[in-house]
Structure formats: structure tokens, C-alpha cells
Design a protein around this motif. Structure first.
Motif, PDB file in Angstrom:
ATOM      1  N   GLU A  22       0.476  -0.900 -15.144  1.00  0.00           N
ATOM      2  CA  GLU A  22       0.248   0.549 -15.152  1.00  0.00           C
ATOM      3  C   GLU A  22      -1.182   0.866 -14.700  1.00  0.00           C
ATOM      4  O   GLU A  22      -1.419   1.840 -14.008  1.00  0.00           O
ATOM      5  N   VAL A  23      -2.124   0.042 -15.082  1.00  0.00           N
ATOM      6  CA  VAL A  23      -3.529   0.246 -14.708  1.00  0.00           C
ATOM      7  C   VAL A  23      -3.762  -0.120 -13.246  1.00  0.00           C
ATOM      8  O   VAL A  23      -4.467   0.579 -12.530  1.00  0.00           O
ATOM      9  N   ASN A  24      -3.164  -1.212 -12.764  1.00  0.00           N
ATOM     10  CA  ASN A  24      -3.517  -1.705 -11.425  1.00  0.00           C
ATOM     11  C   ASN A  24      -2.562  -1.274 -10.315  1.00  0.00           C
ATOM     12  O   ASN A  24      -2.702  -1.728  -9.190  1.00  0.00           O
ATOM     13  N   LYS A  25      -1.633  -0.385 -10.601  1.00  0.00           N
ATOM     14  CA  LYS A  25      -0.631  -0.031  -9.587  1.00  0.00           C
ATOM     15  C   LYS A  25      -1.227   0.641  -8.343  1.00  0.00           C
ATOM     16  O   LYS A  25      -0.595   0.657  -7.294  1.00  0.00           O
ATOM     17  N   TYR A  26      -2.422   1.184  -8.439  1.00  0.00           N
ATOM     18  CA  TYR A  26      -3.043   1.843  -7.290  1.00  0.00           C
ATOM     19  C   TYR A  26      -4.095   0.966  -6.595  1.00  0.00           C
ATOM     20  O   TYR A  26      -4.785   1.416  -5.700  1.00  0.00           O
ATOM     21  N   PHE A  27      -4.240  -0.279  -7.016  1.00  0.00           N
ATOM     22  CA  PHE A  27      -5.256  -1.160  -6.449  1.00  0.00           C
ATOM     23  C   PHE A  27      -4.801  -1.742  -5.122  1.00  0.00           C
ATOM     24  O   PHE A  27      -3.626  -2.018  -4.926  1.00  0.00           O
ATOM     25  N   ILE A 151      -0.520  -1.906   1.164  1.00  0.00           N
ATOM     26  CA  ILE A 151      -0.544  -2.282  -0.245  1.00  0.00           C
ATOM     27  C   ILE A 151       0.852  -2.730  -0.630  1.00  0.00           C
ATOM     28  O   ILE A 151       1.810  -1.956  -0.520  1.00  0.00           O
ATOM     29  N   ARG A 152       0.916  -3.996  -1.013  1.00  0.00           N
ATOM     30  CA  ARG A 152       2.201  -4.581  -1.419  1.00  0.00           C
ATOM     31  C   ARG A 152       3.286  -4.363  -0.360  1.00  0.00           C
ATOM     32  O   ARG A 152       4.409  -4.002  -0.663  1.00  0.00           O
ATOM     33  N   GLY A 153       2.890  -4.527   0.908  1.00  0.00           N
ATOM     34  CA  GLY A 153       3.832  -4.439   2.014  1.00  0.00           C
ATOM     35  C   GLY A 153       4.142  -3.040   2.496  1.00  0.00           C
ATOM     36  O   GLY A 153       4.947  -2.862   3.410  1.00  0.00           O
ATOM     37  N   LYS A 154       3.491  -2.033   1.931  1.00  0.00           N
ATOM     38  CA  LYS A 154       3.746  -0.645   2.324  1.00  0.00           C
ATOM     39  C   LYS A 154       2.477  -0.069   2.961  1.00  0.00           C
ATOM     40  O   LYS A 154       1.385  -0.210   2.410  1.00  0.00           O
TER      41      LYS A 154
END
Length: 174
Positions: A22-27, A151-154
Motif C-alpha cells: 500500500e505504501v510503495n504502490k506509486y514507487f 512502472i511494473r510494465g506499464k
């Protein structure tokens, strides 16, 4: 709340937010892959960077010196007097005004002690909570880099914000 340079004892707290989806989803970086060894290596490198005045990574701590998060001035360009801002808090420290207070302290350090001219950041457009913090702290929206990074393939866009020393000084007079 206070800021101090990172210490090896902060590694466990850092791993807590890095492994919290939840904390790192935008990293941009894969924080969930961070190991204790890599966290400790980062802390060691951060202390060398601070000595060389390249980057400053501070621990945000409570009055008992418990690690709450990390706040940084990165990629300092001494000729242009600019630095990139970054912050991340453990989930338990969120929603308490700590990020705002830590950012104000860091901006004081950037503009008063380091005598920087500009502090900037980038953020994913959907990270509304972070954007609210940045705008509350005085950062001004400067534009968007559309479809700029993966980010994560997107492929995603980045919003850019900046704060100039003169703007910061004016805000302190109000």
C-alpha cells in the motif's frame, strides 16, 4: 519530530515501508525486492553521499528517535542550486501531519542552510494524497511528462512540481 542522517538501525523501519504494498504502490523502483543487506548498503552509501554533498537522506524520527520514514534531497546540482525532493513514511506514521512537518524542516534546510534555489519533485498523477501534501507545502505544478516511464510494465505519466527559494521565503512571511 526531527530529522537526522540515516543510521544502520533504521534498516528495519525502511524495510517495513518498502515491503508494504500500500505504501510503495506509486514507487518507480521495486521496493518490495529490497533486502536487509541492500538497505544497509544504501544507508552506508547515503552517509558517504552526505559527506560529499551529493544527496541528503534523512531519517524522520519521533522524540524517542524511532524511525518513521525517510525524506531526501537528491541529485544536488550545486551550479544550478537545485535538488530533487522525495519522502516515504511507514504506514503507522501516515495521516498525522508528520510528512508536512518533515517537509517544512527539509525545505528550511534546503533553502536556508544549503542555499538552494529550487527544489523539485515528480509524482504519478493518481497519487492524490501525495499531490495534496506537495501543494500544501507550496510546491507549484509545472507540467506533465506524458507516457514518460515504465512502472511494473506499464507506461505512465509524471507530474512535475517545483518550489523556488523566493516562493518559499514569501510563504514564511505569511
Amino acid at each position: 519530530m526531527k530529522l537526522r542522517l540515516l543510521q544502520q538501525k533504521d534498516a528495519a523501519g525502511m524495510l517495513e515501508w518498502m515491503h508494504d504494498e500500500e505504501v510503495n504502490k506509486y514507487f518507480r523502483f521495486r521496493a518490495g525486492d529490497m533486502s536487509e543487506k541492500k538497505a544497509r548498503e544504501f544507508i552506508t552509501k547515503s552517509l558517504l553521499d552526505a559527506e560529499e554533498r551529493k544527496n541528503f537522506h534523512f531519517a524522520i524520527t519521533d522524540d524517542k528517535d524511532e524511525y518513521l520514514g525517510t525524506i531526501s534531497l537528491k541529485g544536488i546540482d550545486w551550479e544550478a542550486k537545485t535538488a530533487e525532493y522525495a519522502i516515504s513514511l511507514r504506514r503507522a506514521a501516515q495521516g498525522k501531519g508528520i510528512a508536512f512537518e518533515a517537509t517544512q524542516n527539509l525545505l528550511d534546510y534546503a533553502f536556508q542552510k544549503l542555499e538552494l534555489n529550487r527544489v523539485y519533485l515528480n509524482v504519478l498523477p493518481e497519487n492524490r494524497r501525495a499531490i495534496h501534501l506537495y501543494e500544501k507545502c507550496g510546491f507549484q505544478y509545472e507540467g506533465i511528462f506524458r507516457n514518460h516511464i515504465s512502472i511494473r510494465g506499464k507506461i505512465v505519466s509524471l507530474k512535475w512540481y517545483g518550489l523556488l527559494a523566493e516562493e518559499y521565503r514569501r510563504s514564511q512571511l505569511i
